[in-house]
Each structure stands twice: as C-alpha cells, then as structure tokens.
Design an enzyme around this catalytic site. Structure first.
Site, PDB file in Angstrom:
ATOM      1  N   PHE A 199     -83.363 -14.864   5.128  1.00 48.30           N
ATOM      2  CA  PHE A 199     -82.941 -13.982   6.183  1.00 48.30           C
ATOM      3  C   PHE A 199     -83.720 -12.507   5.935  1.00 48.30           C
ATOM      4  CE2 PHE A 199     -79.397 -15.116   8.902  1.00 48.30           C
ATOM      5  CZ  PHE A 199     -79.169 -16.260   8.607  1.00 48.30           C
ATOM      6  N   PHE A 224     -68.031 -22.117   8.230  1.00 52.19           N
ATOM      7  CA  PHE A 224     -69.374 -21.667   8.161  1.00 52.19           C
ATOM      8  C   PHE A 224     -70.580 -22.244   8.496  1.00 52.19           C
ATOM      9  CE2 PHE A 224     -66.517 -19.633   4.663  1.00 52.19           C
ATOM     10  CZ  PHE A 224     -66.849 -18.640   4.758  1.00 52.19           C
ATOM     11  N   VAL A 244     -67.010 -25.953  16.675  1.00 53.12           N
ATOM     12  CA  VAL A 244     -66.430 -25.891  15.379  1.00 53.12           C
ATOM     13  C   VAL A 244     -65.417 -27.068  15.451  1.00 53.12           C
ATOM     14  CG1 VAL A 244     -64.647 -24.664  13.750  1.00 53.12           C
ATOM     15  CG2 VAL A 244     -66.641 -23.594  14.937  1.00 53.12           C
ATOM     16  N   ARG A 255     -75.073 -18.252  24.214  1.00 54.38           N
ATOM     17  CA  ARG A 255     -74.229 -17.155  23.926  1.00 54.38           C
ATOM     18  C   ARG A 255     -74.871 -15.941  23.203  1.00 54.38           C
ATOM     19  NH1 ARG A 255     -68.673 -19.946  22.005  1.00 54.38           N
ATOM     20  NH2 ARG A 255     -70.041 -21.267  21.038  1.00 54.38           N
ATOM     21  N   THR A 259     -62.615 -17.782  13.429  1.00 48.55           N
ATOM     22  CA  THR A 259     -62.715 -16.355  12.873  1.00 48.55           C
ATOM     23  C   THR A 259     -61.924 -15.366  12.997  1.00 48.55           C
ATOM     24  OG1 THR A 259     -65.069 -17.175  12.537  1.00 48.55           O
ATOM     25  CG2 THR A 259     -64.509 -14.660  12.225  1.00 48.55           C
ATOM     26  N   CYS A 310     -71.529 -15.935  17.017  1.00 48.53           N
ATOM     27  CA  CYS A 310     -70.577 -15.287  15.826  1.00 48.53           C
ATOM     28  C   CYS A 310     -71.348 -13.839  15.227  1.00 48.53           C
ATOM     29  CB  CYS A 310     -71.098 -16.514  14.793  1.00 48.53           C
ATOM     30  SG  CYS A 310     -70.205 -17.927  14.946  1.00 48.53           S
ATOM     31  N   LYS A 364     -70.524 -10.796  17.576  1.00 52.56           N
ATOM     32  CA  LYS A 364     -69.092 -10.566  17.826  1.00 52.56           C
ATOM     33  C   LYS A 364     -68.311 -10.325  16.352  1.00 52.56           C
ATOM     34  CE  LYS A 364     -66.661 -14.832  17.795  1.00 52.56           C
ATOM     35  NZ  LYS A 364     -65.941 -15.021  16.245  1.00 52.56           N
ATOM     36  N   ASN A 405     -70.991 -12.949   7.755  1.00 52.79           N
ATOM     37  CA  ASN A 405     -71.939 -12.845   8.543  1.00 52.79           C
ATOM     38  C   ASN A 405     -72.438 -11.448   8.797  1.00 52.79           C
ATOM     39  OD1 ASN A 405     -71.733 -15.587   9.469  1.00 52.79           O
ATOM     40  ND2 ASN A 405     -70.527 -15.127  11.234  1.00 52.79           N
TER      41      ASN A 405
HETATM   42  P1  NAD Z   1     -66.023 -22.600  21.751  1.00 51.86           P
HETATM   43  O1  NAD Z   1     -65.952 -21.722  22.669  1.00 51.86           O
HETATM   44  O2  NAD Z   1     -67.073 -23.694  21.625  1.00 51.86           O
HETATM   45  O3  NAD Z   1     -64.749 -23.599  21.667  1.00 51.86           O
HETATM   46  C1  NAD Z   1     -63.423 -23.121  21.818  1.00 51.86           C
HETATM   47  C2  NAD Z   1     -62.639 -24.360  22.341  1.00 51.86           C
HETATM   48  O4  NAD Z   1     -61.295 -24.119  22.486  1.00 51.86           O
HETATM   49  C3  NAD Z   1     -63.094 -24.727  23.882  1.00 51.86           C
HETATM   50  O5  NAD Z   1     -63.396 -25.857  24.030  1.00 51.86           O
HETATM   51  C4  NAD Z   1     -61.605 -24.215  24.593  1.00 51.86           C
HETATM   52  O6  NAD Z   1     -61.417 -24.948  25.840  1.00 51.86           O
HETATM   53  C5  NAD Z   1     -60.706 -24.535  23.695  1.00 51.86           C
HETATM   54  N1  NAD Z   1     -59.315 -23.880  23.783  1.00 51.86           N
HETATM   55  C6  NAD Z   1     -59.119 -22.707  24.278  1.00 51.86           C
HETATM   56  N2  NAD Z   1     -57.749 -22.285  23.952  1.00 51.86           N
HETATM   57  C7  NAD Z   1     -57.333 -23.375  23.708  1.00 51.86           C
HETATM   58  C8  NAD Z   1     -55.898 -23.967  23.440  1.00 51.86           C
HETATM   59  N3  NAD Z   1     -54.937 -23.084  23.926  1.00 51.86           N
HETATM   60  N4  NAD Z   1     -55.472 -25.063  23.194  1.00 51.86           N
HETATM   61  C9  NAD Z   1     -56.487 -25.827  22.688  1.00 51.86           C
HETATM   62  N5  NAD Z   1     -57.837 -25.643  23.023  1.00 51.86           N
HETATM   63  C10 NAD Z   1     -58.267 -24.493  23.578  1.00 51.86           C
HETATM   64  O7  NAD Z   1     -65.685 -21.915  20.221  1.00 51.86           O
HETATM   65  P2  NAD Z   1     -66.538 -22.508  18.762  1.00 51.86           P
HETATM   66  O8  NAD Z   1     -67.904 -21.988  18.987  1.00 51.86           O
HETATM   67  O9  NAD Z   1     -66.102 -23.538  18.357  1.00 51.86           O
HETATM   68  O10 NAD Z   1     -65.811 -21.259  17.886  1.00 51.86           O
HETATM   69  C11 NAD Z   1     -64.288 -21.411  17.768  1.00 51.86           C
HETATM   70  C12 NAD Z   1     -63.913 -20.497  16.369  1.00 51.86           C
HETATM   71  O11 NAD Z   1     -64.896 -20.626  15.181  1.00 51.86           O
HETATM   72  C13 NAD Z   1     -64.422 -18.827  16.876  1.00 51.86           C
HETATM   73  O12 NAD Z   1     -63.374 -18.201  16.257  1.00 51.86           O
HETATM   74  C14 NAD Z   1     -65.655 -18.778  16.093  1.00 51.86           C
HETATM   75  O13 NAD Z   1     -65.852 -17.534  15.829  1.00 51.86           O
HETATM   76  C15 NAD Z   1     -65.505 -19.539  14.839  1.00 51.86           C
HETATM   77  N6  NAD Z   1     -66.781 -20.243  14.498  1.00 51.86           N
HETATM   78  C16 NAD Z   1     -67.740 -20.360  15.129  1.00 51.86           C
HETATM   79  C17 NAD Z   1     -68.928 -21.096  14.905  1.00 51.86           C
HETATM   80  C18 NAD Z   1     -70.143 -21.473  15.597  1.00 51.86           C
HETATM   81  O14 NAD Z   1     -71.273 -21.458  15.095  1.00 51.86           O
HETATM   82  N7  NAD Z   1     -69.979 -21.719  16.841  1.00 51.86           N
HETATM   83  C19 NAD Z   1     -69.340 -20.906  13.352  1.00 51.86           C
HETATM   84  C20 NAD Z   1     -68.128 -20.626  12.345  1.00 51.86           C
HETATM   85  C21 NAD Z   1     -67.152 -20.110  13.031  1.00 51.86           C
END
Ligand code: NAD
Length: 453
Positions: free
Chosen positions: A252, A152, A11, A330, A121, A263, A266, A211
């Site tokens: 879907f 999203f 994200v 994941r 999220t 996503c 969780k 979701n």
């Molecule tokens: P991710 O695990 O790919 O990335 C998270 C990043 O945050 C990691 O690189 C980690 O090192 C970093 N991090 C952790 N603690 C930190 C801190 N204190 N300071 C700076 N960086 C830090 O996660 P993601 O998939 O990008 O998801 C992030 C959020 O977005 C989650 O809440 C997820 O539910 C939501 N989201 C994800 C998606 C998706 O498709 N992946 C879509 C919509 C929403």
C-alpha cells in the site's frame, strides 16, 4: 445453520454464497426484484471472479436461495445477516436508513430467537441502536441478539477473501453469541489472532480504522508523488527506500490516481464524521480525504500539462472500474478524471474489460465507451491508464502509437501511466512520450513495476 442474508450486493452475495458453500442453508433477500429475478434465473448481477460458479454449485445443491419475501422455513433462521449499503450522507456520516429498515423488517417478522449479525460497515454504536430497534420482537418474547461482524473482502478477490480471510472480527456481548459465530466460521479453521473476538463497539471501529489506515498510506504516497514532481525526486526510489524499513513494510505504498470504490472514500469520511459527532477532530483522517480529492485534480493537471492544453483534444481512459477484476465504478478515479477533462474542453473515450456499461450509464453519454481496448485509442492525443487490469499490463506500444494522433505543432502522443506499471523506455522506443505519477516527463528509470494485486 439456517441463515437469512439481507442485501444481494457485493458483500451480501459473496457472504451468502460463501456461507452456503460452508454447508449452511442460506436465503439471500433483496428489495430489488430485478436483482432477485436474475439470480433465481442463474444470472449474476455483478462481476466478481469465481462467484458465478460458486452460486450455481450451491443453487444446485439446494442450499442457496434468492427471494424478495421470506417464507418458511427461512422465517425461523438461526441468524439474520445485514449486508445492505451504508452510503455517505451529505456531511460524510454513514446513512443508516437501509440498515434500520432491515432491523424493522426483522423486528416485525421474527418468530424465533436468533442472532442479528451486522456485516455492513456502520459507525460505533449502531449495533446498540439496532438492538433497541428490535424491541417489538422482544415484546413478543422473541430474543434477538445483535452481533457486529464487519466485512473485509476486497472486490475482485472477494471469493478468495471469504474462504481465506486475514481475520474475522466478531463483536458480541454474550458468550452464547460468540460461540455461535465461532461455530459458523469453524470450517474456515481460523486459529490464533485470525479470529478477533471483542465487544460490538470495538468491532465497529476496527472496520473504519482498517480502511482509514490503508487510505492514509495511499494519500501520503500521493502527496509525496506530487512533491517528487515539484522537486525532481523519483517516487519509485522513495517507495523502495521507505518500504524496506520492516516497521513500515512495502504494501500500500503505491502512488496513483487516488483511491476510489465504495469503501475507502466513504469510510474515511464516516470516521471523520464520527469524530466530529464526538467532539473530536480526527485530523489525519480528514487530511487523507482532502489529499485524495486533490489527487484527482492533480491528475487532470498532469494530463493537461503533458498535452500542453486539452481543449479540443481527445483523451482515452483505459480502466474505468475503481480497481481491476470488478465492474464497480463507485467513486472511481476515472469518473473524476473524465469530468475534469470534459470541464477543460476535452473529448473523452473510455474502455474497460468489465465496467464499460456502468461507466457509460454514470456519465450519461458525455463519454464514448468503446468495446475494444485498441479501438478506444483511435483519434486520441493521449492515453491515460487508470486501472491495472492484466490485459493492459503489457500492451503493444507500437500499435498504440499507430492508433493515437500527434497534436498540432508535432507534439507526439503521450501515455499517462497513473499506475506506474509500464516501462518508460519501452513506451518511448515506440515514439511515444511517457508520464508516470511522481516521476518527471520522459524520465527513464529501470525499476520494478507494480506487483499484480
Ligand atoms: P451494494 O450496494 O452492492 O448492495 C447493497 C444491496 O442491499 C443492494 O442490492 C440493495 O438493493 C440491497 N438493499 C437495500 N435495502 C435493502 C433492504 N431494506 N432489504 C434488503 N436489501 C436491501 O453494497 P455492498 O458493496 O455490498 O456493501 C454493503 C455493506 O458492506 C456496506 O456497508 C459497505 O460499506 C460494506 N462493505 C463493502 C465492501 C465492498 O467491497 N463492496 C467491503 C466491505 C464492506
């Protein structure tokens, strides 16, 4: 605007890069120094179509920076974005420790008024909790307003989703904050209902509700698919008949191996946990999760049944990522199936165009991951298709037949098509057996295959 994005994951990286492409000056900050070093070096730590080119273009323009320290001029940004992970805790509720750690960093270091935009999220009420956490900055006279702006994007199509979102949701308390977010996204030309402006609590709930609604559709279709196996009905006909009702729609409604990814699993559990915390049992969300867990076991049983036992047999999995066009494994159905087959005494071999290394690391050597798709078939009694990558859509079934082996007793190899994308007649013409999801073994139905996603 000058922006700092916390988190260089799926994200944060897409959001930060997308915002820089809209003309903003962006610093993407992560606590993982290895990730930052790679990005500074022009290497992209995740696979996401179109992202690498976009990063390089904006790095060259001097608008996109990566760092694990925040130095001037990024110590006085117009907005901070929080895009760190919110994984499930032991009871399914979201673990907010990374979000709160970022809030503390901002509270300690902010030197000028700014917005704090929560993209992660998070459960209802988190923006208010983050606002309270920023009290040390307020005590210094630095005004920080927390805004909810859930993400999203769909992995595999995330860049496209950034520039052409179905909608952007903003939950803010003040008119100033709403106006700033409007200006930030102005280049996306979001008209009418594509910009949903609301309060932070509704905005936070919209993300979980969206979701979970999608997960419910998948789980219900998977339960119907199991009922088809039990009754002799055909899930393709059921899907067509149901989906042509315009109130329901066709999207879907595909039965498969169960939903995965970082996503849906969780977020469905976090919504159910949020219900429990508020004295409510969200039965539909709980059931969607339960049905999804059962689907993984059902698939293992289907493979076992098709092979008349898997003990001592070898099974190949094509598609290890949780969906095509990503290296993200994941909660991937492939992990659950591999573990279930190993427990039943099978040997498992895997292939994926991008996710092989991540999968091998996760399974810690219990599964052999091979470089080339057809090579992964050598010596196996069955092939299970789990992720509908384009390269798996129209394979050479004669070549597959040559590579797979016949089980003792003369049972021909079987293809278990967990995405229902192959034509059973073509598979069977090559001398293989075909098992789809929600259709009987070797049932030949001429039906439309799944559309590309
Ligand atoms: P991710 O695990 O790919 O990335 C998270 C990043 O945050 C990691 O690189 C980690 O090192 C970093 N991090 C952790 N603690 C930190 C801190 N204190 N300071 C700076 N960086 C830090 O996660 P993601 O998939 O990008 O998801 C992030 C959020 O977005 C989650 O809440 C997820 O539910 C939501 N989201 C994800 C998606 C998706 O498709 N992946 C879509 C919509 C929403």
């Amino acid at each position: 605007m000058r922006l700092v994005v916390f988190g260089a994951g799926y994200v944060g990286l897409v959001t930060g890069t997308g915002l820089s492409d809209l003309g903003h000056d962006v610093l993407v900050y992560d606590i993982d120094p290895e990730k930052i070093a790679k990005l500074e070096d022009g290497r992209v730590p995740i696979y996401e179509p179109g992202l690498a080119d976009l990063i390089h273009r904006n790095q060259k323009q001097g608008r996109l920076h990566f760092a694990s320290t925040i130095t001037p001029p990024f110590d006085t940004p117009d907005a901070y974005f929080i895009a760190v992970g919110t994984p499930p805790g032991p009871d399914g509720a979201a673990d907010l420790s990374a979000v709160m750690a970022v809030a503390d960093t901002i509270a300690k270091n902010a030197k000028a008024n700014a917005l704090v935009v929560v993209k992660s999220t998070v459960p209802v009420g988190t923006c208010d909790a983050v606002q309270a956490r920023l009290a040390p900055a307020a005590a210094r006279g630095v005004h920080l307003e927390v805004v909810s702006n859930p993400e999203f994007l769909k992995e595999g199509d995330a860049v496209n989703d950034f520039f052409k979102p179905d909608r952007v949701v903003v939950g803010a308390r003040s008119d100033e904050a709403r106006q700033q977010l409007r200006e930030l996204y102005a280049p996306l030309q979001l008209s009418g209902e594509r910009l949903v402006i609301t309060d932070p609590r509704s905005s936070e709930l919209i993300k979980y509700a969206s979701n979970t609604m999608l997960a419910i559709r998948i789980s219900f279709m998977n339960e119907l698919a199991r009922l088809c196996h039990a009754t002799g009905a055909d899930i393709h006909s059921v899907r067509l008949g149901v989906g042509t009702d315009s109130r329901i729609g066709k999207k879907f409604l595909y039965a498969g191996p169960g939903y995965g990814g970082s996503c849906f699993p969780k977020d469905v559990q976090a919504l159910a946990a949020l219900g429990r915390e508020n004295g409510l049992t969200l039965r539909v969300a709980e059931a969607a999760h339960q049905a999804n867990e059962e689907q993984a076991q059902f698939l293992a049983q289907l493979v076992e049944k098709a092979l008349e036992g898997v003990m001592g047999k070898q099974v190949t999995l094509w598609g290890l990522a949780f969906k095509p066009e990503t290296d993200d494994i994941r909660e991937s159905p492939a992990i659950k199936l591999a573990k279930a087959l190993l427990e039943r005494g099978a040997t498992v071999v895997g292939h994926d165009p991008e996710a092989g290394p991540n999968f091998a690391k996760e399974l810690k050597g219990a599964v052999e991951v091979r470089e080339r798709d057809y090579d992964a078939l050598d010596g196996s009694h069955a092939l299970v298709l789990l992720t509908e990558w384009r390269s798996y859509r129209a394979p050479n079934f004669n070549e597959i037949k040559k590579r797979l082996v016949t089980s003792a007793g003369g049972l021909p190899p079987v293809l278990v098509d967990a995405r229902n994308i192959w034509r059973p007649s073509e598979v069977m013409r090559a001398g293989l057996r075909y098992q789809g999801i929600g259709v009987s073994l070797n049932r030949v139905t001429d039906r439309p295959s799944q559309p590309l996603v």
